[in-house]
Design a protein around this motif. Sequence first.
Motif, PDB file in Angstrom:
ATOM      1  N   UNK A  33       0.843  -1.205   0.000  1.00 42.25           N
ATOM      2  CA  UNK A  33       0.000   0.000   0.000  1.00 42.25           C
ATOM      3  C   UNK A  33       0.872   1.246   0.000  1.00 42.25           C
ATOM      4  N   UNK A  34       0.605   2.146  -0.935  1.00 39.28           N
ATOM      5  CA  UNK A  34       1.352   3.401  -1.029  1.00 39.28           C
ATOM      6  C   UNK A  34       0.560   4.579  -0.462  1.00 39.28           C
ATOM      7  N   UNK A  35      -0.750   4.612  -0.727  1.00 41.46           N
ATOM      8  CA  UNK A  35      -1.598   5.693  -0.229  1.00 41.46           C
ATOM      9  C   UNK A  35      -2.936   5.102   0.201  1.00 41.46           C
ATOM     10  N   UNK A  36      -3.551   5.717   1.216  1.00 40.91           N
ATOM     11  CA  UNK A  36      -4.879   5.277   1.636  1.00 40.91           C
ATOM     12  C   UNK A  36      -5.638   6.475   2.187  1.00 40.91           C
ATOM     13  N   UNK A  37      -6.905   6.563   1.823  1.00 41.50           N
ATOM     14  CA  UNK A  37      -7.776   7.628   2.320  1.00 41.50           C
ATOM     15  C   UNK A  37      -9.144   7.019   2.593  1.00 41.50           C
ATOM     16  N   UNK A  38      -9.583   7.110   3.844  1.00 42.41           N
ATOM     17  CA  UNK A  38     -10.876   6.547   4.248  1.00 42.41           C
ATOM     18  C   UNK A  38     -11.837   7.699   4.531  1.00 42.41           C
ATOM     19  N   UNK A  39     -13.044   7.593   4.000  1.00 41.17           N
ATOM     20  CA  UNK A  39     -14.032   8.663   4.124  1.00 41.17           C
ATOM     21  C   UNK A  39     -15.253   8.145   4.868  1.00 41.17           C
ATOM     22  N   UNK A  40     -15.571   8.793   5.992  1.00 35.42           N
ATOM     23  CA  UNK A  40     -16.715   8.357   6.788  1.00 35.42           C
ATOM     24  C   UNK A  40     -18.029   8.661   6.096  1.00 35.42           C
ATOM     25  N   UNK A  41     -18.106   9.815   5.428  1.00 34.28           N
ATOM     26  CA  UNK A  41     -19.368  10.216   4.800  1.00 34.28           C
ATOM     27  C   UNK A  41     -19.742   9.293   3.659  1.00 34.28           C
ATOM     28  N   UNK A  42     -18.759   8.895   2.843  1.00 35.85           N
ATOM     29  CA  UNK A  42     -19.040   8.002   1.715  1.00 35.85           C
ATOM     30  C   UNK A  42     -18.922   6.537   2.113  1.00 35.85           C
ATOM     31  N   UNK A  43     -18.428   6.274   3.346  1.00 37.10           N
ATOM     32  CA  UNK A  43     -18.222   4.920   3.841  1.00 37.10           C
ATOM     33  C   UNK A  43     -17.413   4.094   2.853  1.00 37.10           C
ATOM     34  N   UNK A  44     -16.257   4.650   2.486  1.00 36.23           N
ATOM     35  CA  UNK A  44     -15.421   3.979   1.498  1.00 36.23           C
ATOM     36  C   UNK A  44     -13.956   4.216   1.809  1.00 36.23           C
ATOM     37  N   UNK A  45     -13.117   3.371   1.218  1.00 37.83           N
ATOM     38  CA  UNK A  45     -11.665   3.495   1.354  1.00 37.83           C
ATOM     39  C   UNK A  45     -11.053   3.506  -0.041  1.00 37.83           C
ATOM     40  N   UNK A  46     -10.276   4.537  -0.345  1.00 40.80           N
ATOM     41  CA  UNK A  46      -9.555   4.604  -1.610  1.00 40.80           C
ATOM     42  C   UNK A  46      -8.100   4.246  -1.333  1.00 40.80           C
ATOM     43  N   UNK A  47      -7.618   3.211  -2.002  1.00 39.36           N
ATOM     44  CA  UNK A  47      -6.288   2.665  -1.729  1.00 39.36           C
ATOM     45  C   UNK A  47      -5.468   2.643  -3.011  1.00 39.36           C
ATOM     46  N   UNK A  48      -4.214   3.108  -2.926  1.00 41.51           N
ATOM     47  CA  UNK A  48      -3.283   3.049  -4.049  1.00 41.51           C
ATOM     48  C   UNK A  48      -2.261   1.963  -3.751  1.00 41.51           C
ATOM     49  N   UNK A  49      -2.171   0.978  -4.662  1.00 43.48           N
ATOM     50  CA  UNK A  49      -1.289  -0.174  -4.485  1.00 43.48           C
ATOM     51  C   UNK A  49      -0.267  -0.245  -5.604  1.00 43.48           C
ATOM     52  N   UNK A  50       0.812  -0.978  -5.367  1.00 39.29           N
ATOM     53  CA  UNK A  50       1.740  -1.264  -6.458  1.00 39.29           C
ATOM     54  C   UNK A  50       0.993  -2.124  -7.473  1.00 39.29           C
ATOM     55  N   UNK A  51       1.335  -2.018  -8.769  1.00 40.83           N
ATOM     56  CA  UNK A  51       0.544  -2.702  -9.816  1.00 40.83           C
ATOM     57  C   UNK A  51       0.369  -4.197  -9.614  1.00 40.83           C
ATOM     58  N   UNK A  52       1.357  -4.855  -9.001  1.00 37.02           N
ATOM     59  CA  UNK A  52       1.298  -6.315  -8.867  1.00 37.02           C
ATOM     60  C   UNK A  52       0.519  -6.763  -7.629  1.00 37.02           C
TER      61      UNK A  52
END
Length: 812
Positions: A33-52
């Motif tokens: 995992x390189x980046x992660x952002x969790x949003x309570x309002x949207x109840x979601x997690x956006x995660x940036x991973x290495x391609x593999x």
Amino acid sequence: MTALKRINLPVEGMTCASCVRRVENAIRKLPDVKEVSVNLATESAEVSLVPSAEMTPVVEAIRKAGYDVPASVVDLEIEGMTCASCVRRVEKALNDVPGVSAASVNLASERAHVEGLGTLPAGALIAAVRKAGYQARLVTKAADAGTENRDRHLAALRRDAIVAAILTAPVFVLEMGSHLFMSFHHWLAMTFGQQTIYVISFLLATLVQFGPGLRFYRHGIPALLRLAPDMNSLVAIGSTAAWAYSTVATFFPQLMPAGTANVYFESAAVIVTLVLFGRYLEARAKGQAGDAIRKLLDLSPRTARVARDGTFVDVPVDEVMAGDMLEARPGERIAVDGTVLDGHSHIDESMISGEPIPVEKREGSALLAGTINGQGSLRYRATKVGAETLLAQIVRMVEQAQGAKLPIQSLLDRVTAVFVPVVIGVALLTFVAWMLAGPENAFGVALVHAVSVLIIACPCAMGLATPASIMVATGRAAEMGILFRRGEALQTLKDARTVALDKTGTLTKGHPELTDLIPLPGFERDEILRLTASAEARSEHPVAAAIVMAATGQRLALSPATDFHTETGLGIVATVDGHAVLVGADRFMTGRGIDPAALRDEAARAGEAGRTPLYVAIDGRLAALVCVSDPVKETTPDAIRRLHDLGLGVAMLTGDNSRTAQAVAGPLGIDTVVAEVLPGGKVDAIREIAGRAGPVVFVGDGINDAPALAEASVGLAIGTGTDIAIESADVVLMSGDLQGVARAIAVSKATMRNIAQNLFWAFAYNIVLIPVAAGAFSGLTGWTLSPMLAAGAMAMSSVFVLANAMRLKQLK
């Protein structure tokens, strides 16, 4: 640098800012995992991973932290399978689609059952099957999976809240009615007996506690055991303490000190009921805050009229492929992005650009998915389908902006990281203090105050303060044709002190016209125009387009240019019909050893009139002066005035000569003009202005201005409805109207003002009411806060924050 793989996962079970921090920390620990952002309002997690990297470890980490990632299911009908090898081939193709966790294909029923995490991309699944050599279509077109999950969650909350309220009402009436009306108290005691009333209250409160209230135990107790308590933990501890104390007082009063066997069943039941109702109202408000995304998704039609075997038939829009011919009848929505083949109509593109005036469309015109056809009938060729359409790109941009974490959020994360443990500590101190104070019924008083502290301090309002405002604001901005590609721009844009503007295509229409061609003796006008246009035909500059348009308008036959070379911001060199042709500014000619003096006076007069003069040299001799004018947009003067009204300085950066630049800037009242600057020089100019006047917003067309857009505090790209994939810009203005800049700044200021109000309410509420709940003022003023009132106030704090954020939907 290798591009990262980005995934967006729905996360169930988050209730407060502590949950957000816990999920983020769990995901961030993963090595890929390189980046992660969790949003309570949207109840979601956006995660940036290495391609593999795989998605499974991320899901496992979320679940291990005590939360869940809901699964989704898509069923497909498969055509063309004949044997088990076909089944394996289709299964492999489906399993290779990102997000798919399992795919099962049945040869007999010719169906595929696909399971995944989050929202499965139906278009990608169908495309994968087609690539494998088979045909696929959706058995059922499910609505947005996120919406279904929200609806299911909302229905469960509503059911639990109603059941809890029905069971709690008798307990509340029995207890509070006895306190308020002595005659009612005596009647109950004489008719049923006090012990019977206590037993009835116990039964009803127990049903509430371990029926609708069971959800608090399921999430709160595991979190407590992991030494990471959250809002559920606070509610579970508080309500259980009141219920357990009351149960002992009811059935084993002899175990308690004399005079302390009081019951608080109504507090335990009301806490659960009010928190459930608060969560229900909160979930409803969060659903409404995400209306913008659903409205955008609803713009895309479900079916399209596609040419199949010589006739037009209705097919699911997911089955449309690039290159297909489609038909749009009057009043229908355009199904996919495309180019008009024949027909004439006007299209309402307001849902994309924010501009209310319908746009004329004829052969060769571009069409956008989701826009509404007028009275004409059109046939068009699909150019972009599925996730590649402009509408899909807009949805992705809005989703990314809504899930963004503003810089101010980092402070909140640090606060909420310790908030819940501190609250538990304060509750324990409150309990101990009241026990030491030794009032009558010390244990009961200490328990009530400790429970009130636990309930009043739930940090759900803190966690919603920022993301709720972002969700609503970015959605409202999208409706106005303003796309925040990076949510951080919502915060930084309000601090701008200067707006720097590119000239061509930003202040002006970007479609210049040839106004003058002044040949020197010995040169023929039409031949100069023909050679110049032939050379410029290889260039993509708007000035070149104006020269070529003028030549074709006079029906001059252009010749192919060879040895074409361009020097950015200076001019071009080419060979046409054996003639060496140079077109460019005076400094370009001087650098090539050609003296432009013979036409310098005419060039000066053209510049003073706001036209762009260019010199033409043929075979090493100065031949002519061509002048091009790019009209200022009708809305530009008012836009500049609005920026000045906001207290902003306005600068113009252009590669044009000083006279031309001043001729444009003067009537508009632009404060600073930086002329004759190359694209790289705009970066230096922005740095100089920023050092002198403060943060700079740069507005350009997003193509030639990429370095300047990236250098500015916030880069705003003027879009044209189709040119949207502008990676260097923070904000995209879908229409060409410069007034969108003032609107974007207004959105930023309104959003940050709204967030400040939310944060003030969330923090002030806790700072003021925690001491009251602890009983700090009870001896001086008599102020105190029962667990019931604490639960009501806590629930309403979240509803208030969300209601305040919803006001941004009315932003003009």
